[in-house]
Scaffold this motif. Structure first.
Motif, PDB file in Angstrom:
ATOM      1  N   SER A  17       0.823  -1.329  -0.060  1.00 57.99           N
ATOM      2  CA  SER A  17       0.104   0.156   0.034  1.00 57.99           C
ATOM      3  C   SER A  17       0.741   1.105  -0.139  1.00 57.99           C
ATOM      4  O   SER A  17       0.606   2.482   0.428  1.00 57.99           O
ATOM      5  N   GLU A  72       0.372  -0.630  -7.580  1.00 57.53           N
ATOM      6  CA  GLU A  72       0.714  -1.375  -6.527  1.00 57.53           C
ATOM      7  C   GLU A  72       1.457  -2.951  -6.804  1.00 57.53           C
ATOM      8  O   GLU A  72       1.913  -3.494  -6.129  1.00 57.53           O
ATOM      9  N   GLY A 108      -6.625  -3.180  -8.543  1.00 63.53           N
ATOM     10  CA  GLY A 108      -6.608  -2.763  -6.904  1.00 63.53           C
ATOM     11  C   GLY A 108      -5.695  -3.060  -6.063  1.00 63.53           C
ATOM     12  O   GLY A 108      -4.670  -3.678  -6.653  1.00 63.53           O
ATOM     13  N   ASP A 109      -5.384  -2.741  -4.894  1.00 67.09           N
ATOM     14  CA  ASP A 109      -4.439  -3.067  -4.261  1.00 67.09           C
ATOM     15  C   ASP A 109      -4.520  -4.579  -3.486  1.00 67.09           C
ATOM     16  O   ASP A 109      -5.221  -5.241  -3.338  1.00 67.09           O
ATOM     17  N   VAL A 152      -2.956  -6.222  -1.462  1.00 66.21           N
ATOM     18  CA  VAL A 152      -3.181  -6.556  -0.064  1.00 66.21           C
ATOM     19  C   VAL A 152      -4.679  -7.098   0.249  1.00 66.21           C
ATOM     20  O   VAL A 152      -4.802  -7.630   1.177  1.00 66.21           O
ATOM     21  N   ARG A 153      -5.482  -6.502  -0.445  1.00 65.92           N
ATOM     22  CA  ARG A 153      -6.922  -6.870  -0.281  1.00 65.92           C
ATOM     23  C   ARG A 153      -7.441  -7.962  -0.980  1.00 65.92           C
ATOM     24  O   ARG A 153      -8.496  -8.660  -0.881  1.00 65.92           O
ATOM     25  N   GLY A 154      -6.627  -8.258  -1.726  1.00 72.41           N
ATOM     26  CA  GLY A 154      -6.987  -9.520  -2.509  1.00 72.41           C
ATOM     27  C   GLY A 154      -6.903 -10.986  -1.930  1.00 72.41           C
ATOM     28  O   GLY A 154      -6.458 -10.868  -0.807  1.00 72.41           O
ATOM     29  N   SER A 155      -6.754 -12.189  -2.601  1.00 74.80           N
ATOM     30  CA  SER A 155      -6.783 -13.195  -2.315  1.00 74.80           C
ATOM     31  C   SER A 155      -5.718 -14.297  -3.101  1.00 74.80           C
ATOM     32  O   SER A 155      -5.697 -13.869  -4.088  1.00 74.80           O
TER      33      SER A 155
END
Length: 458
Positions: A320, A335, A391-392, A394-397
């Motif tokens: 991030s 990112e 998107g970021d 860090v929020r994914g899987s």
């Protein structure tokens, strides 16, 4: 030295003398990422072009603090090499009146290429790509933090930092015009110096962290791009000194803050066609371009030991923060470790890829050559890219985090058959030895102690 090179060197010496140049700084970049120098009077340039300048091979195992380690092939006080300036790159230095600069290649006493010469490694990899009909173009972004005075510690402008210094150009918000206004004379002199030296600047702007700025220059061939990275950095350093400022290029200046990246943009070309566009691959890239980028993405954990080579690098490589902490790629995703730039429809040269994870501690010649080696291995293996990430991450899987420490990156590096073959054992083992020794050097140090020890070294 043949007659044509001798006459070229004499002509260059006459030109420099006519410009009032007294000395020429011959630089190379070591495996710790530090630019080292031998300087010669202009009157000796022709002799140096023919015979070189002596220097020890032990510099290949110097650490960031100037201590020395050893490797299976290089180490100890014995031996000598010769530095030969690239006469085509000689540049009078606008911010250092009376001085010129030239990058140097390294050879042994018998005139053979030094197997650990980083600049010639980049040249070999560019030639390897050319054998396949691929012309590589690269560009390095230079980020730095400006500190007031000569102290090299951090801190907000007007407030004392960990070691009692202040940032310059910290007024106002990140990327704000207020920061440009505060240091407009300084940044104008940076632009003037680069323009005088023939460097084509694309943009210059305030960055996220207090006192942080970035300059981007036009792409060039891989060796030329690495040469420019050195020239741009040393020009910024010299202009800063003349303004009573200190330029800090280390991966982090203050622990916990956003650090300095040195992102690398690259594109593949064939017969005037940009292979990063006009194809039927992801977002218009050609099949060969996709395989190349897939090779880079596959090798990124090992490449970090080259492009994020300092213990301090892993204080920067946080999620991030637009540092590229995850082994993924995406369209215009800042990112992602590998950001693809499709470019405007009418901009033929605009499509390229950006490696986000690399920072200012990297030797640019090693970075350029290693990226090419990884990409060509991707072409050989006919790799394809995984699904892009939006998107970021860090929020994914399921997105894989890149190494979070230098020892972890070193494990991937030492296991990389691709990089070992490309670099050759002497250079590969010297890099590994320096990384291992620097990891031991800072074992047990706090993040701020690491930042304090490294921020002003590069």
């Amino acid at each position: 030295m043949n007659d044509s090179r001798l006459e070229a060197a004499r002509a260059e010496a006459r030109r420099l003398t006519g410009l009032g140049i007294r000395g020429v700084a011959l630089t190379w970049v070591d495996n710790a990422g530090l630019t080292r120098v031998k300087a010669v009077p202009v009157a000796r340039l022709a002799q140096v072009a023919g015979r070189g300048v002596g220097m020890s091979p032990v510099f290949d195992v110097y650490l960031v603090d100037d201590s020395i380690t050893s490797s299976p092939h290089i180490g100890g006080p014995d031996g000598d090499l010769r530095l030969f300036p690239d006469l085509d790159r000689v540049t009078p230095l606008a911010a250092q009146p009376g001085w010129a600069w030239a990058p140097a290649d390294r050879f042994d006493q018998q005139g053979r290429t030094h197997p650990a010469c980083q600049r010639q490694f980049a040249s070999r990899m560019a030639a390897r790509a050319a054998e396949r009909g691929i012309e590589m173009r690269m560009g390095f972004e230079t980020e730095w933090v400006v500190a007031r005075g000569t102290d090299r510690a951090g801190g907000a402008d007007g407030a004392r930092g960990a070691a009692g210094t202040r940032f310059a150009g910290a007024a106002g918000p990140a990327y704000g015009m207020a920061r440009l206004v505060e240091l407009s004379d300084y940044l104008g002199d940076v632009l003037d110096a680069l323009a005088t030296q023939g460097v084509d600047v694309l943009q210059i702007h305030p960055e996220y962290a207090p006192g942080q700025f970035e300059v981007s220059v036009s792409p060039a061939d891989p060796v030329g791009a690495a040469d420019l990275a050195v020239l741009v950095r040393e020009t910024i350093r010299a202009v800063s000194v003349r303004h009573g400022l200190t330029a800090l290029f280390g991966p982090v200046v203050t622990a916990g803050g956003v650090g300095n990246g040195c992102h690398v943009h690259l594109s593949l070309w064939r017969e005037g066609r940009n292979l990063c566009r006009g194809g039927d691959g992801p977002f218009g890239m050609t099949r060969q371009s996709e395989a190349f980028l897939a090779g880079v993405l596959r090798e990124l954990p090992a490449l970090l030991a080259v492009g994020a080579p300092s213990v301090a690098s892993y204080l920067r490589l946080e999620p991030s923060r637009w540092a590229g902490a995850y082994q993924c790629w995406g369209l215009e995703n800042r990112e992602a470790a590998l950001r693809f730039v499709a470019g405007a429809p009418d901009d033929r040269a605009g499509a390229n890829a950006e490696v986000k994870s690399f920072d200012a501690a990297a030797n640019p010649y090693l970075a350029a050559g290693s990226l090419i080696a990884a990409g060509l291995a991707g072409i050989d293996a006919d790799l394809t890219l995984p699904a892009p990430v939006a998107g970021d991450p860090v929020r994914g899987s399921g997105e894989r985090r890149l190494p979070t420490s230098l020892p972890e990156a070193l494990e991937h590096f030492t296991a990389s058959a691709v990089l070992r073959e490309a670099l050759g054992d002497p250079l590969f083992e010297a890099i590994a030895a320096v990384r291992h020794a620097e990891a031991e050097l800072f074992e047990g140090a706090s993040p701020q102690e690491i930042a304090d020890a490294t921020r002003g070294r590069y």
